[in-house]
Design an enzyme around this catalytic site. Structure first.
Site, PDB file in Angstrom:
ATOM      1  N   GLU A  97       0.849  -1.124   0.502  1.00 28.25           N
ATOM      2  CA  GLU A  97       0.070   0.282   0.231  1.00 28.25           C
ATOM      3  C   GLU A  97       1.390   1.128  -0.008  1.00 28.25           C
ATOM      4  O   GLU A  97       1.895   1.317   0.847  1.00 28.25           O
ATOM      5  CB  GLU A  97      -0.998  -0.750   1.479  1.00 28.25           C
ATOM      6  CG  GLU A  97      -0.464  -0.170   2.862  1.00 28.25           C
ATOM      7  CD  GLU A  97      -0.080   1.724   3.170  1.00 28.25           C
ATOM      8  OE1 GLU A  97      -0.390   2.204   2.629  1.00 28.25           O
ATOM      9  OE2 GLU A  97       1.092   1.928   4.112  1.00 28.25           O
ATOM     10  N   PHE A 150       7.174  16.531  -1.733  1.00 25.10           N
ATOM     11  CA  PHE A 150       7.708  16.313  -0.397  1.00 25.10           C
ATOM     12  C   PHE A 150       8.825  16.897  -0.620  1.00 25.10           C
ATOM     13  O   PHE A 150      10.462  16.700  -0.141  1.00 25.10           O
ATOM     14  CB  PHE A 150       8.564  14.765  -1.037  1.00 25.10           C
ATOM     15  CG  PHE A 150       7.566  14.263   0.252  1.00 25.10           C
ATOM     16  CD1 PHE A 150       6.030  13.817  -0.114  1.00 25.10           C
ATOM     17  CD2 PHE A 150       7.412  13.338   1.308  1.00 25.10           C
ATOM     18  CE1 PHE A 150       4.931  12.976   0.162  1.00 25.10           C
ATOM     19  CE2 PHE A 150       5.952  12.356   1.676  1.00 25.10           C
ATOM     20  CZ  PHE A 150       4.607  12.934   1.130  1.00 25.10           C
ATOM     21  N   CYS A 163       4.848   4.902   9.644  1.00 25.72           N
ATOM     22  CA  CYS A 163       6.044   4.232   8.490  1.00 25.72           C
ATOM     23  C   CYS A 163       6.708   5.015   8.419  1.00 25.72           C
ATOM     24  O   CYS A 163       7.874   3.831   7.871  1.00 25.72           O
ATOM     25  CB  CYS A 163       5.008   4.705   6.823  1.00 25.72           C
ATOM     26  SG  CYS A 163       3.290   4.015   7.358  1.00 25.72           S
ATOM     27  N   LYS A 192      10.116   3.615  10.664  1.00 25.13           N
ATOM     28  CA  LYS A 192       9.715   2.710  10.964  1.00 25.13           C
ATOM     29  C   LYS A 192      10.441   1.974   9.474  1.00 25.13           C
ATOM     30  O   LYS A 192      11.314   0.900   9.734  1.00 25.13           O
ATOM     31  CB  LYS A 192       8.465   1.908  11.593  1.00 25.13           C
ATOM     32  CG  LYS A 192       7.764   0.506  11.053  1.00 25.13           C
ATOM     33  CD  LYS A 192       6.686   0.253  11.554  1.00 25.13           C
ATOM     34  CE  LYS A 192       5.748  -0.187  10.314  1.00 25.13           C
ATOM     35  NZ  LYS A 192       5.942  -1.367   9.043  1.00 25.13           N
TER      36      LYS A 192
HETATM   37  C1  UGA Z   1       4.055   7.357   4.659  1.00 27.29           C
HETATM   38  C2  UGA Z   1       3.927   7.769   2.180  1.00 27.29           C
HETATM   39  O1  UGA Z   1       3.616   9.437   2.124  1.00 27.29           O
HETATM   40  C3  UGA Z   1       2.521   7.218   1.867  1.00 27.29           C
HETATM   41  O2  UGA Z   1       3.158   6.773   0.461  1.00 27.29           O
HETATM   42  C4  UGA Z   1       3.059   5.300   2.103  1.00 27.29           C
HETATM   43  O3  UGA Z   1       1.864   4.162   1.938  1.00 27.29           O
HETATM   44  C5  UGA Z   1       2.777   5.417   4.265  1.00 27.29           C
HETATM   45  O4  UGA Z   1       3.929   6.859   4.691  1.00 27.29           O
HETATM   46  C6  UGA Z   1       3.218   4.181   4.261  1.00 27.29           C
HETATM   47  O5  UGA Z   1       4.302   3.522   4.364  1.00 27.29           O
HETATM   48  O6  UGA Z   1       2.423   3.404   5.057  1.00 27.29           O
HETATM   49  P1  UGA Z   1       2.409   8.539   5.747  1.00 27.29           P
HETATM   50  O7  UGA Z   1       3.178   8.527   6.692  1.00 27.29           O
HETATM   51  O8  UGA Z   1       0.347   8.545   6.288  1.00 27.29           O
HETATM   52  O9  UGA Z   1       2.412   7.838   4.324  1.00 27.29           O
HETATM   53  O10 UGA Z   1       2.605  10.617   5.577  1.00 27.29           O
HETATM   54  P2  UGA Z   1       3.279  11.529   5.197  1.00 27.29           P
HETATM   55  O11 UGA Z   1       2.464  12.050   4.224  1.00 27.29           O
HETATM   56  O12 UGA Z   1       4.007  10.656   4.015  1.00 27.29           O
HETATM   57  O13 UGA Z   1       4.155  11.916   5.935  1.00 27.29           O
HETATM   58  C7  UGA Z   1       4.897  11.897   6.071  1.00 27.29           C
HETATM   59  C8  UGA Z   1       5.900  13.056   7.436  1.00 27.29           C
HETATM   60  O14 UGA Z   1       6.889  13.592   6.501  1.00 27.29           O
HETATM   61  C9  UGA Z   1       4.873  13.461   8.121  1.00 27.29           C
HETATM   62  O15 UGA Z   1       5.580  13.870   8.951  1.00 27.29           O
HETATM   63  C10 UGA Z   1       4.972  15.033   7.366  1.00 27.29           C
HETATM   64  O16 UGA Z   1       4.862  16.210   8.456  1.00 27.29           O
HETATM   65  C11 UGA Z   1       6.443  14.867   6.965  1.00 27.29           C
HETATM   66  N1  UGA Z   1       6.958  15.444   5.481  1.00 27.29           N
HETATM   67  C12 UGA Z   1       6.545  15.422   3.992  1.00 27.29           C
HETATM   68  C13 UGA Z   1       7.158  16.628   5.681  1.00 27.29           C
HETATM   69  O17 UGA Z   1       8.331  17.070   7.004  1.00 27.29           O
HETATM   70  N2  UGA Z   1       7.636  17.762   4.483  1.00 27.29           N
HETATM   71  C14 UGA Z   1       7.455  16.967   3.481  1.00 27.29           C
HETATM   72  O18 UGA Z   1       7.318  17.316   2.706  1.00 27.29           O
HETATM   73  C15 UGA Z   1       6.497  16.215   3.494  1.00 27.29           C
END
Ligand code: UGA
Length: 444
Positions: free
Chosen positions: A146, A244, A255, A258
């Site tokens: 996923e 990103f 996610c 980990k």
């Molecule tokens: C992430 C991936 O985006 C999904 O594609 C993946 O399926 C999921 O992990 C997983 O492995 O299940 P998620 O953890 O829900 O999804 O959240 P994201 O929106 O990707 O953000 C992750 C972290 O990165 C957050 O703490 C967010 O604040 C940070 N982030 C994101 C940044 O600091 N800068 C960015 O430009 C984008």
């Protein structure tokens, strides 16, 4: 339409289940936690995820919830959606996956086990051997990772960038790929190992982009550039893209932290030192702590200072606190002797936030505060730089850990402002802060 069984009523399992039900399939979701199954039976979703309650309600007649693994008998497709937390060694703990294999009932119809849980490369081959050893050689196996992100999971499920289907045999891949055909998305068909690696590599790449832009932000701070403009200019290159590249106080969640450890460990268990990923992880750890340096530069010692942490969840539109930067920040602030108040629109409390006073509104959180730190970019916080907030604060200092606010407007509203990787302004110098402390070369 298929009959689908899902092992695990957590975030992945439930999102997957309600979405397949929405597409017209009959779905049985099985979990081992009675309270969870009872709540879902009553139509209650045990976490905050946009659109899931509506889909659950709308598809009640196509969804059932059970504690009994035997209830999946008759399902042609059996999705494994259990969690795979890190072990002490940093590997993925697959014990819940193995429990599913052990609990699989005898299956009269030809079924396919579909792995959605994030697992190390090589897991599929081990599961295949495990199924064979249990006399379930007739059960097919497919890896279907996923890629959903929290807060947008239903939307992303229905409009994916791609679907990955890794199989040992084409005949097993076909029915899984067919499930996603209505979504009109590219389907990457490959071997099981590659499917498992696609998931780990995609997350590692996203994390690399975040740590990269965070390091660029840190260099921007040291040189007087603005990372928001830099990211815009870099992201418009079609080879790089805009996603990103938001600098901030680091990634968290269930996610990325980990999965980065699991991939690093997988590489190292296979005899390879994944240097780049190690750096990505380290940069992220340091990034969470940079806010402390910023606060100290403005306020000096933090002992006895009142700091408001605004937003606690690891990102907006979720109540998920797993690996949230707010936890590290709160703990560091308390260790420095600060008084910490926290506010979040959906997080009501968390065991790791002991010592933090949680309050119900932004204005309560900033009352008498020496600094307000934006930790999570909740939309409500866009209005933070207002008169009511400035008056409530003892020192009108905003440290914007997500670059949510417009620096010029925030300063014009009478606040000292510091973002991540954004140029300083002489107006940001609070009365007790010396010019020397503001020299860009010391801005670390
Ligand atoms: C992430 C991936 O985006 C999904 O594609 C993946 O399926 C999921 O992990 C997983 O492995 O299940 P998620 O953890 O829900 O999804 O959240 P994201 O929106 O990707 O953000 C992750 C972290 O990165 C957050 O703490 C967010 O604040 C940070 N982030 C994101 C940044 O600091 N800068 C960015 O430009 C984008």
């Amino acid at each position: 339409m298929a009959r689908i069984g899902i092992f695990g009523a957590g975030w992945v399992g439930l999102v997957t289940g309600v979405c397949f039900a929405e597409l017209g399939h009959d779905v049985v979701i099985r979990d081992i936690v009675p309270e969870k199954i009872e709540a879902l039976g009553r139509g209650e979703v045990p976490f905050h995820e946009r659109d899931v309650p509506e889909l659950l309600e709308r598809n009640r007649r196509r969804l059932s919830f059970t504690l009994d693994a035997n209830d999946v008998v008759g399902c042609e497709l059996l999705f494994v959606c259990v969690d795979t937390p890190p072990t002490y060694a940093g590997d993925a703990d697959l014990s819940r996956v193995w429990s599913v294999i052990e609990e699989l009932p005898p299956l009269p119809v030809r079924s396919i086990l579909v792995m959605k849980s994030t697992v190390p490369v090589g897991t599929g081959a081990k599961v295949r051997a495990g199924l064979d050893a249990r006399g379930l050689a007739d059960v097919g196996y497919v890896s279907n990772p996923e890629f959903l992100s929290e807060g947008r999971a239903v939307e992303e499920f229905m409009h994916p960038d791609r679907v990955v289907v890794g199989a040992f045999e084409d005949a097993d891949a076909d029915p899984v790929a067919a499930l996603y055909e209505p979504l009109a998305t590219p389907i990457v068909r490959c071997d099981v190992n590659s499917a498992e690696m696609i998931k780990l590599a995609a997350n590692a790449f996203l994390m690399t982009r975040i740590s990269f832009i965070n390091e660029i932000a840190n260099v921007c701070e040291a040189t007087g550039a603005d990372v928001v403009k830099v990211a815009e200019g870099v992201g418009l290159d079609h080879r790089l893209g805009p996603h990103f590249l938001r600098a901030g106080i680091g990634y968290g969640g269930s996610c990325f932290p980990k999965d980065s450890l699991a991939l690093k460990q997988l590489a190292s268990n296979s005899g390879y030192h994944f240097q780049l990923l190690s750096a990505v992880i380290e940069v992220n750890e340091l990034q969470k702590r940079r806010v402390i340096g910023k606060l100290k530069r403005h306020l000096g010692s933090l002992a006895g200072r009142k700091v408001a942490l605004l937003g606690l969840a690891f990102k907006p539109n979720t109540d998920d606190m797993r690996e949230a930067p707010s936890i590290v920040l709160a703990s560091r602030l308390l260790a420095e002797g600060a008084e910490v108040r926290g506010w979040d629109p959906v997080v009501a409390g968390h065991p790791a936030l002991g010592g933090v006073e949680l309050v119900g509104s932004v204005v309560e959180a900033v009352q008498g505060a020496d600094a307000a730190v934006i930790v999570t970019e909740w939309p409500d916080l866009r209005e933070l730089a207002r008169e009511e907030v400035r008056r409530a604060m003892a020192t009108p200092l905003i440290v914007d850990g997500r670059n949510l606010l417009d620096p010029a407007l925030t300063r014009a509203a009478g606040f000292a402002y510091e973002g991540i990787g954004r140029p300083m302004s002489p107006t940001d110098v609070l009365p007790e802060t010396t010019e020397r402390e503001f020299a860009p070369e010391l801005n670390r």
